[in-house]
Design a protein around this motif. Structure first.
Motif, PDB file in Angstrom:
ATOM      1  N   ALA A 182       0.839  -1.206   0.000  1.00  0.00           N
ATOM      2  CA  ALA A 182       0.000   0.000   0.000  1.00  0.00           C
ATOM      3  C   ALA A 182       0.876   1.259   0.000  1.00  0.00           C
ATOM      4  N   LEU A 183       1.977   1.246   0.731  1.00  0.00           N
ATOM      5  CA  LEU A 183       2.899   2.389   0.697  1.00  0.00           C
ATOM      6  C   LEU A 183       3.538   2.531  -0.679  1.00  0.00           C
ATOM      7  N   ASP A 184       3.842   1.415  -1.321  1.00  0.00           N
ATOM      8  CA  ASP A 184       4.353   1.478  -2.699  1.00  0.00           C
ATOM      9  C   ASP A 184       3.355   2.193  -3.601  1.00  0.00           C
ATOM     10  N   GLU A 185       2.073   1.958  -3.365  1.00  0.00           N
ATOM     11  CA  GLU A 185       1.031   2.613  -4.171  1.00  0.00           C
ATOM     12  C   GLU A 185       1.017   4.120  -3.932  1.00  0.00           C
ATOM     13  N   VAL A 186       1.208   4.559  -2.681  1.00  0.00           N
ATOM     14  CA  VAL A 186       1.257   5.996  -2.403  1.00  0.00           C
ATOM     15  C   VAL A 186       2.446   6.614  -3.137  1.00  0.00           C
ATOM     16  N   LEU A 187       3.588   5.946  -3.080  1.00  0.00           N
ATOM     17  CA  LEU A 187       4.802   6.479  -3.720  1.00  0.00           C
ATOM     18  C   LEU A 187       4.640   6.640  -5.233  1.00  0.00           C
ATOM     19  N   LYS A 188       3.794   5.844  -5.852  1.00  0.00           N
ATOM     20  CA  LYS A 188       3.570   5.961  -7.301  1.00  0.00           C
ATOM     21  C   LYS A 188       2.935   7.288  -7.685  1.00  0.00           C
ATOM     22  N   PHE A 189       2.325   7.976  -6.710  1.00  0.00           N
ATOM     23  CA  PHE A 189       1.698   9.268  -6.982  1.00  0.00           C
ATOM     24  C   PHE A 189       2.691  10.434  -6.933  1.00  0.00           C
ATOM     25  N   VAL A 190       3.903  10.195  -6.439  1.00  0.00           N
ATOM     26  CA  VAL A 190       4.918  11.245  -6.412  1.00  0.00           C
ATOM     27  C   VAL A 190       5.527  11.313  -7.813  1.00  0.00           C
ATOM     28  N   PRO A 191       5.367  12.445  -8.513  1.00  0.00           N
ATOM     29  CA  PRO A 191       5.906  12.538  -9.872  1.00  0.00           C
ATOM     30  C   PRO A 191       7.431  12.421  -9.888  1.00  0.00           C
ATOM     31  N   PRO A 192       7.983  11.874 -10.960  1.00  0.00           N
ATOM     32  CA  PRO A 192       9.447  11.795 -11.070  1.00  0.00           C
ATOM     33  C   PRO A 192      10.067  13.186 -10.906  1.00  0.00           C
ATOM     34  N   GLY A 193      11.129  13.239 -10.134  1.00  0.00           N
ATOM     35  CA  GLY A 193      11.812  14.510  -9.906  1.00  0.00           C
ATOM     36  C   GLY A 193      11.166  15.387  -8.851  1.00  0.00           C
ATOM     37  N   GLU A 194      10.049  14.973  -8.311  1.00  0.00           N
ATOM     38  CA  GLU A 194       9.358  15.745  -7.270  1.00  0.00           C
ATOM     39  C   GLU A 194       9.555  15.050  -5.918  1.00  0.00           C
ATOM     40  N   ASP A 195       9.192  15.763  -4.857  1.00  0.00           N
ATOM     41  CA  ASP A 195       9.389  15.233  -3.511  1.00  0.00           C
ATOM     42  C   ASP A 195       8.109  14.978  -2.737  1.00  0.00           C
ATOM     43  N   VAL A 196       6.960  15.288  -3.349  1.00  0.00           N
ATOM     44  CA  VAL A 196       5.711  15.201  -2.604  1.00  0.00           C
ATOM     45  C   VAL A 196       4.574  14.803  -3.545  1.00  0.00           C
ATOM     46  N   VAL A 197       3.574  14.151  -2.983  1.00  0.00           N
ATOM     47  CA  VAL A 197       2.369  13.836  -3.746  1.00  0.00           C
ATOM     48  C   VAL A 197       1.633  15.151  -3.985  1.00  0.00           C
ATOM     49  N   PRO A 198       1.296  15.467  -5.236  1.00  0.00           N
ATOM     50  CA  PRO A 198       0.593  16.737  -5.503  1.00  0.00           C
ATOM     51  C   PRO A 198      -0.839  16.717  -4.960  1.00  0.00           C
ATOM     52  N   ALA A 199      -1.302  17.863  -4.528  1.00  0.00           N
ATOM     53  CA  ALA A 199      -2.650  17.973  -3.961  1.00  0.00           C
ATOM     54  C   ALA A 199      -3.719  17.493  -4.932  1.00  0.00           C
ATOM     55  N   ALA A 200      -3.505  17.676  -6.219  1.00  0.00           N
ATOM     56  CA  ALA A 200      -4.506  17.275  -7.214  1.00  0.00           C
ATOM     57  C   ALA A 200      -4.701  15.760  -7.271  1.00  0.00           C
ATOM     58  N   ALA A 201      -3.777  14.984  -6.719  1.00  0.00           N
ATOM     59  CA  ALA A 201      -3.899  13.522  -6.745  1.00  0.00           C
ATOM     60  C   ALA A 201      -4.968  13.015  -5.775  1.00  0.00           C
ATOM     61  N   PHE A 202      -5.376  13.844  -4.828  1.00  0.00           N
ATOM     62  CA  PHE A 202      -6.349  13.423  -3.821  1.00  0.00           C
ATOM     63  C   PHE A 202      -7.750  13.663  -4.364  1.00  0.00           C
ATOM     64  N   THR A 203      -8.451  12.583  -4.652  1.00  0.00           N
ATOM     65  CA  THR A 203      -9.745  12.686  -5.327  1.00  0.00           C
ATOM     66  C   THR A 203     -10.926  12.273  -4.458  1.00  0.00           C
ATOM     67  N   THR A 204     -10.670  11.773  -3.260  1.00  0.00           N
ATOM     68  CA  THR A 204     -11.762  11.396  -2.357  1.00  0.00           C
ATOM     69  C   THR A 204     -11.752  12.310  -1.143  1.00  0.00           C
ATOM     70  N   GLU A 205     -12.884  12.432  -0.507  1.00  0.00           N
ATOM     71  CA  GLU A 205     -12.961  13.255   0.700  1.00  0.00           C
ATOM     72  C   GLU A 205     -12.038  12.717   1.786  1.00  0.00           C
ATOM     73  N   GLN A 206     -11.981  11.382   1.933  1.00  0.00           N
ATOM     74  CA  GLN A 206     -11.101  10.791   2.944  1.00  0.00           C
ATOM     75  C   GLN A 206      -9.644  11.115   2.647  1.00  0.00           C
TER      76      GLN A 206
END
Length: 181
Positions: A125-149
């Motif tokens: 599951a953590l591997d899945e979170v890391l897939k949302f971090v774009p190459p060359g970036e250090d953080v998951v972008p806010a736009a990746a969060f699509t659910t209220e939770q």
């Protein structure tokens, strides 16, 4: 409603488990079938009745052109691309839930095997979170969060979605694996 592709059966089942019935029940006995869609694609259709209120439940997921392959002796929820079904906040909540369910001191035998399987899923599951971090970036972008939770978790704890912190937590969980054998 036809949902985006589920990369694996495990991802589809997790998605369904995270979408409770209107009565609040999260699990239901499922029958599955592969069905043809009007556009020529194929999908997996899961149906069943809620065991609490009896309401019928149905989920239809497009099947990917190429199924994800789990590594030898390992477990994966999907391929190299980020999930289209769950957002990074949902994945982090799943990882947290799995990790919390592992006892601090694991015995041997069946309990150790269950703990190992649970930690493997937390790491996946953590591997899945890391897939949302774009190459060359250090953080998951806010736009990746699509659910209220997911948005709520990101609002409350944005630092948890930094690549370095996710990698450190992943390493900690993976480091616990040999102890859970």
């Amino acid at each position: 409603m036809i949902l985006p592709p589920s990369r694996t059966n495990a991802e589809a089942h997790l998605y369904m488990d995270l979408r409770p019935c209107s009565c609040g029940e999260t699990r239901f006995p499922r029958q599955s079938a592969v069905v043809a869609l009007e556009d020529g694609d194929v999908a997996a259709r899961y149906t069943g009745a809620c065991p609490t209120c009896g309401q019928p439940r149905e989920f239809i997921f497009r099947l990917p052109a190429e199924p994800a392959v789990a590594p030898a002796g390992g477990f994966r929820y999907g391929g190299d691309e980020p999930s289209h079904l769950l957002d990074p906040g949902e994945w982090l909540r799943v990882a947290d839930g799995y990790a919390r369910s592992v006892p601090a001191e694991v015995a041997t035998g069946d309990a150790a095997q269950r703990a190992r399987a649970t930690l493997i899923r937390a790491v996946a599951a953590l591997d899945e979170v890391l897939k949302f971090v774009p190459p060359g970036e250090d953080v998951v972008p806010a736009a990746a969060f699509t659910t209220e939770q997911g948005r709520d978790l990101h609002r409350r704890e944005p630092g948890r979605f930094r690549r370095d912190r996710l990698a450190a937590v992943r390493a900690a969980y993976a480091g616990m694996l040999p102890q859970a054998v």
